[in-house]
Scaffold this motif. Structure first.
Motif, PDB file in Angstrom:
ATOM      1  N   ILE A   1       8.079  -3.297   9.219  1.00  0.00           N
ATOM      2  CA  ILE A   1       6.982  -4.076   8.658  1.00  0.00           C
ATOM      3  C   ILE A   1       6.035  -3.121   7.948  1.00  0.00           C
ATOM      4  CG2 ILE A   1       5.014  -5.577   9.152  1.00  0.00           C
ATOM      5  CD1 ILE A   1       6.514  -6.611  11.581  1.00  0.00           C
ATOM      6  N   ILE A   2       5.865  -3.328   6.643  1.00  0.00           N
ATOM      7  CA  ILE A   2       4.924  -2.544   5.843  1.00  0.00           C
ATOM      8  C   ILE A   2       3.706  -3.428   5.607  1.00  0.00           C
ATOM      9  CG2 ILE A   2       4.595  -1.180   3.757  1.00  0.00           C
ATOM     10  CD1 ILE A   2       6.851  -0.190   5.518  1.00  0.00           C
ATOM     11  N   ASP A   3       2.613  -3.118   6.281  1.00  0.00           N
ATOM     12  CA  ASP A   3       1.424  -3.977   6.227  1.00  0.00           C
ATOM     13  C   ASP A   3       0.714  -3.841   4.877  1.00  0.00           C
ATOM     14  OD1 ASP A   3      -0.330  -5.851   7.121  1.00  0.00           O
ATOM     15  OD2 ASP A   3      -1.205  -4.634   8.710  1.00  0.00           O
ATOM     16  N   SER A   4      -0.243  -4.727   4.650  1.00  0.00           N
ATOM     17  CA  SER A   4      -0.936  -4.760   3.353  1.00  0.00           C
ATOM     18  C   SER A   4      -1.764  -3.507   3.098  1.00  0.00           C
ATOM     19  CB  SER A   4      -1.837  -6.002   3.282  1.00  0.00           C
ATOM     20  OG  SER A   4      -2.781  -5.985   4.340  1.00  0.00           O
ATOM     21  N   THR A   5      -2.150  -2.780   4.133  1.00  0.00           N
ATOM     22  CA  THR A   5      -2.953  -1.563   3.985  1.00  0.00           C
ATOM     23  C   THR A   5      -2.092  -0.306   3.905  1.00  0.00           C
ATOM     24  OG1 THR A   5      -3.174  -1.408   6.391  1.00  0.00           O
ATOM     25  CG2 THR A   5      -4.906  -2.575   5.216  1.00  0.00           C
TER      26      THR A   5
ATOM     27  N   GLN B   1       5.363   6.761   0.650  1.00  0.00           N
ATOM     28  CA  GLN B   1       5.962   7.545  -0.426  1.00  0.00           C
ATOM     29  C   GLN B   1       7.230   8.188   0.125  1.00  0.00           C
ATOM     30  OE1 GLN B   1       3.515  10.707  -2.008  1.00  0.00           O
ATOM     31  NE2 GLN B   1       4.718  10.863  -3.899  1.00  0.00           N
ATOM     32  N   GLY B   2       8.349   7.540  -0.165  1.00  0.00           N
ATOM     33  CA  GLY B   2       9.620   8.011   0.356  1.00  0.00           C
ATOM     34  C   GLY B   2      10.590   6.862   0.485  1.00  0.00           C
ATOM     35  N   ASP B   3      11.846   7.162   0.666  1.00  0.00           N
ATOM     36  CA  ASP B   3      12.886   6.136   0.772  1.00  0.00           C
ATOM     37  C   ASP B   3      12.805   5.440   2.128  1.00  0.00           C
ATOM     38  OD1 ASP B   3      13.689   6.917  -1.729  1.00  0.00           O
ATOM     39  OD2 ASP B   3      15.349   8.176  -0.983  1.00  0.00           O
ATOM     40  N   ILE B   4      13.165   4.154   2.120  1.00  0.00           N
ATOM     41  CA  ILE B   4      13.176   3.355   3.347  1.00  0.00           C
ATOM     42  C   ILE B   4      14.587   2.821   3.558  1.00  0.00           C
ATOM     43  CG2 ILE B   4      12.240   1.354   4.554  1.00  0.00           C
ATOM     44  CD1 ILE B   4       9.746   1.577   2.812  1.00  0.00           C
ATOM     45  N   LYS B   5      15.124   3.088   4.732  1.00  0.00           N
ATOM     46  CA  LYS B   5      16.438   2.572   5.103  1.00  0.00           C
ATOM     47  C   LYS B   5      16.267   1.815   6.416  1.00  0.00           C
ATOM     48  CE  LYS B   5      19.587   5.535   6.307  1.00  0.00           C
ATOM     49  NZ  LYS B   5      20.648   6.583   6.231  1.00  0.00           N
ATOM     50  N   ALA B   6      16.634   0.528   6.428  1.00  0.00           N
ATOM     51  CA  ALA B   6      16.386  -0.295   7.615  1.00  0.00           C
ATOM     52  C   ALA B   6      17.377  -1.447   7.666  1.00  0.00           C
ATOM     53  CB  ALA B   6      14.961  -0.821   7.601  1.00  0.00           C
ATOM     54  N   LYS B   7      17.274  -2.207   8.753  1.00  0.00           N
ATOM     55  CA  LYS B   7      18.097  -3.410   8.898  1.00  0.00           C
ATOM     56  C   LYS B   7      17.430  -4.596   8.230  1.00  0.00           C
ATOM     57  CE  LYS B   7      20.362  -6.234  12.428  1.00  0.00           C
ATOM     58  NZ  LYS B   7      20.607  -6.412  13.885  1.00  0.00           N
ATOM     59  N   ALA B   8      16.100  -4.637   8.306  1.00  0.00           N
ATOM     60  CA  ALA B   8      15.329  -5.701   7.660  1.00  0.00           C
ATOM     61  C   ALA B   8      13.963  -5.131   7.294  1.00  0.00           C
ATOM     62  CB  ALA B   8      15.170  -6.901   8.587  1.00  0.00           C
ATOM     63  N   ILE B   9      13.409  -5.562   6.168  1.00  0.00           N
ATOM     64  CA  ILE B   9      12.135  -5.020   5.695  1.00  0.00           C
ATOM     65  C   ILE B   9      11.199  -6.160   5.326  1.00  0.00           C
ATOM     66  CG2 ILE B   9      10.974  -3.583   3.976  1.00  0.00           C
ATOM     67  CD1 ILE B   9      13.535  -2.014   3.651  1.00  0.00           C
ATOM     68  N   GLN B  10       9.981  -6.079   5.792  1.00  0.00           N
ATOM     69  CA  GLN B  10       8.931  -7.017   5.407  1.00  0.00           C
ATOM     70  C   GLN B  10       7.804  -6.212   4.763  1.00  0.00           C
ATOM     71  OE1 GLN B  10       7.420  -9.741   8.432  1.00  0.00           O
ATOM     72  NE2 GLN B  10       5.343  -9.540   7.588  1.00  0.00           N
ATOM     73  N   ILE B  11       7.541  -6.479   3.498  1.00  0.00           N
ATOM     74  CA  ILE B  11       6.481  -5.774   2.775  1.00  0.00           C
ATOM     75  C   ILE B  11       5.394  -6.790   2.448  1.00  0.00           C
ATOM     76  CG2 ILE B  11       5.900  -4.403   0.742  1.00  0.00           C
ATOM     77  CD1 ILE B  11       8.804  -3.501   0.616  1.00  0.00           C
ATOM     78  N   ASN B  12       4.252  -6.622   3.089  1.00  0.00           N
ATOM     79  CA  ASN B  12       3.154  -7.561   2.888  1.00  0.00           C
ATOM     80  C   ASN B  12       2.445  -7.301   1.559  1.00  0.00           C
ATOM     81  OD1 ASN B  12       3.754  -8.683   5.379  1.00  0.00           O
ATOM     82  ND2 ASN B  12       2.150  -7.545   6.460  1.00  0.00           N
ATOM     83  N   ASN B  13       1.831  -8.336   1.021  1.00  0.00           N
ATOM     84  CA  ASN B  13       1.131  -8.261  -0.250  1.00  0.00           C
ATOM     85  C   ASN B  13      -0.002  -7.230  -0.183  1.00  0.00           C
ATOM     86  OD1 ASN B  13       0.413  -8.912  -2.869  1.00  0.00           O
ATOM     87  ND2 ASN B  13      -1.003 -10.553  -2.215  1.00  0.00           N
ATOM     88  N   GLY B  14      -0.012  -6.304  -1.129  1.00  0.00           N
ATOM     89  CA  GLY B  14      -1.034  -5.260  -1.172  1.00  0.00           C
ATOM     90  C   GLY B  14      -0.491  -3.903  -0.767  1.00  0.00           C
ATOM     91  N   ALA B  15       0.670  -3.859  -0.111  1.00  0.00           N
ATOM     92  CA  ALA B  15       1.263  -2.590   0.295  1.00  0.00           C
ATOM     93  C   ALA B  15       1.809  -1.835  -0.921  1.00  0.00           C
ATOM     94  CB  ALA B  15       2.390  -2.835   1.292  1.00  0.00           C
ATOM     95  N   VAL B  16       1.842  -0.517  -0.823  1.00  0.00           N
ATOM     96  CA  VAL B  16       2.362   0.338  -1.900  1.00  0.00           C
ATOM     97  C   VAL B  16       3.570   1.092  -1.364  1.00  0.00           C
ATOM     98  CG1 VAL B  16       1.870   2.268  -3.433  1.00  0.00           C
ATOM     99  CG2 VAL B  16       0.073   0.595  -2.914  1.00  0.00           C
TER     100      VAL B  16
ATOM    101  N   ASP C   1       6.596   3.668  -2.753  1.00  0.00           N
ATOM    102  CA  ASP C   1       7.118   4.491  -3.837  1.00  0.00           C
ATOM    103  C   ASP C   1       8.385   5.183  -3.331  1.00  0.00           C
ATOM    104  OD1 ASP C   1       7.545   6.024  -6.062  1.00  0.00           O
ATOM    105  OD2 ASP C   1       5.922   7.456  -5.653  1.00  0.00           O
ATOM    106  N   GLY C   2       9.523   4.537  -3.559  1.00  0.00           N
ATOM    107  CA  GLY C   2      10.773   5.090  -3.086  1.00  0.00           C
ATOM    108  C   GLY C   2      11.866   4.039  -3.114  1.00  0.00           C
ATOM    109  N   HIS C   3      13.033   4.456  -2.747  1.00  0.00           N
ATOM    110  CA  HIS C   3      14.189   3.571  -2.748  1.00  0.00           C
ATOM    111  C   HIS C   3      14.248   2.819  -1.419  1.00  0.00           C
ATOM    112  CE1 HIS C   3      18.208   2.111  -3.592  1.00  0.00           C
ATOM    113  NE2 HIS C   3      18.615   2.576  -2.422  1.00  0.00           N
ATOM    114  N   VAL C   4      14.479   1.502  -1.514  1.00  0.00           N
ATOM    115  CA  VAL C   4      14.550   0.655  -0.333  1.00  0.00           C
ATOM    116  C   VAL C   4      15.967   0.112  -0.201  1.00  0.00           C
ATOM    117  CG1 VAL C   4      13.685  -1.417   0.807  1.00  0.00           C
ATOM    118  CG2 VAL C   4      12.124   0.002  -0.531  1.00  0.00           C
ATOM    119  N   SER C   5      16.563   0.272   0.988  1.00  0.00           N
ATOM    120  CA  SER C   5      17.932  -0.214   1.199  1.00  0.00           C
ATOM    121  C   SER C   5      18.074  -0.797   2.597  1.00  0.00           C
ATOM    122  CB  SER C   5      18.948   0.922   1.004  1.00  0.00           C
ATOM    123  OG  SER C   5      18.732   1.937   1.965  1.00  0.00           O
TER     124      SER C   5
END
Length: 220
Positions: free
Chosen positions: A175-179, A183-198, A200-204
């Motif tokens: 979970i990537i919160d709005s705050t 900066q970097g790649d994210i590798k996970a089973k499931a990703i939730q990116i809330n509105n306002g989060a930044v 910078d990287g590859h998401v898989s």
């Protein structure tokens, strides 16, 4: 001669009386000693029983529980304490001071002080201004708002509300919160990116199951 005979008789009687009195005193003394030693033996017997008496089961269980509670307790590094060197603990750690070195504990790790070094624990919660080092957890990693982490994060799940500069390798949900700023790649089973989060990287979703991306986009 009569005087001499009377004197002998009186002396004999006196000696007999003295001997009788002496025997009576000896008997009294013997009775007193017997009574004394009998009391001492009884007292010693009671003392021995007290010394060899074993604790009952309730007492033994309580002692075991107390020992187990100590083993499962939390070690606190208080504010104002600085440790130069690595820490290995078989319990949980609450870091309020400063650690210059790696941290490894079997329990939960809570960091509100300053840490420069890699951290490893069953669960990790970071709520400090800045942490320099990678974080590895068998369970969850939680990074509070306004916390900056310079290092990679490896965990079973993660909740990011602060800033992370490094790779996120999470076998479960993220979970990537709005705050948050990542900066970097994210590798996970499931990703939730809330509105306002930044981010910078590859998401898989490398750990996602039941989805064959190549098959979805193949022409039929």
């Amino acid at each position: 001669m009569a005087y001499y005979k009377g004197y002998n008789e009186d002396a004999t009687k006196e000696a007999a009386n003295l001997e009788e009195v002496s025997e009576e005193e000896d008997q009294v003394n013997a009775d007193i000693l017997d009574s004394f030693f009998a009391d001492e033996e009884e007292s010693l017997s009671e003392k021995d029983q007290e010394e060899v008496s074993l604790p009952d089961e309730d007492t033994a269980v309580t002692a075991a529980d107390t020992s187990r509670a100590k083993q499962e307790g939390t070690t606190v590094i208080t504010k104002g304490t600085t440790i130069n060197g690595s820490i290995i603990a078989d319990c949980s750690l609450d870091i309020m001071g400063t650690i210059i070195g790696n941290i490894e504990c079997l329990g939960k790790l809570s960091i509100s002080g300053k840490v420069v070094g890699d951290s490893m624990a069953s669960e990790v919660f970071v709520n400090t201004d800045r942490l320099e080092g990678s974080i590895t957890s068998e369970g969850s990693v939680k990074i509070a708002q306004q916390t900056i982490v310079i290092g990679d994060v490896t965990a079973a799940s993660a909740a990011i509300a602060g800033a992370v500069k490094g790779q996120l390798d999470v076998t479960g949900p993220v979970i990537i919160d709005s705050t948050a700023v990542v900066q970097g790649d994210i590798k996970a089973k499931a990703i939730q990116i809330n509105n306002g989060a930044v981010v910078d990287g590859h998401v898989s979703l490398d750990y996602a199951t039941g989805i064959d991306l190549n098959n979805i986009f193949e022409a039929k």
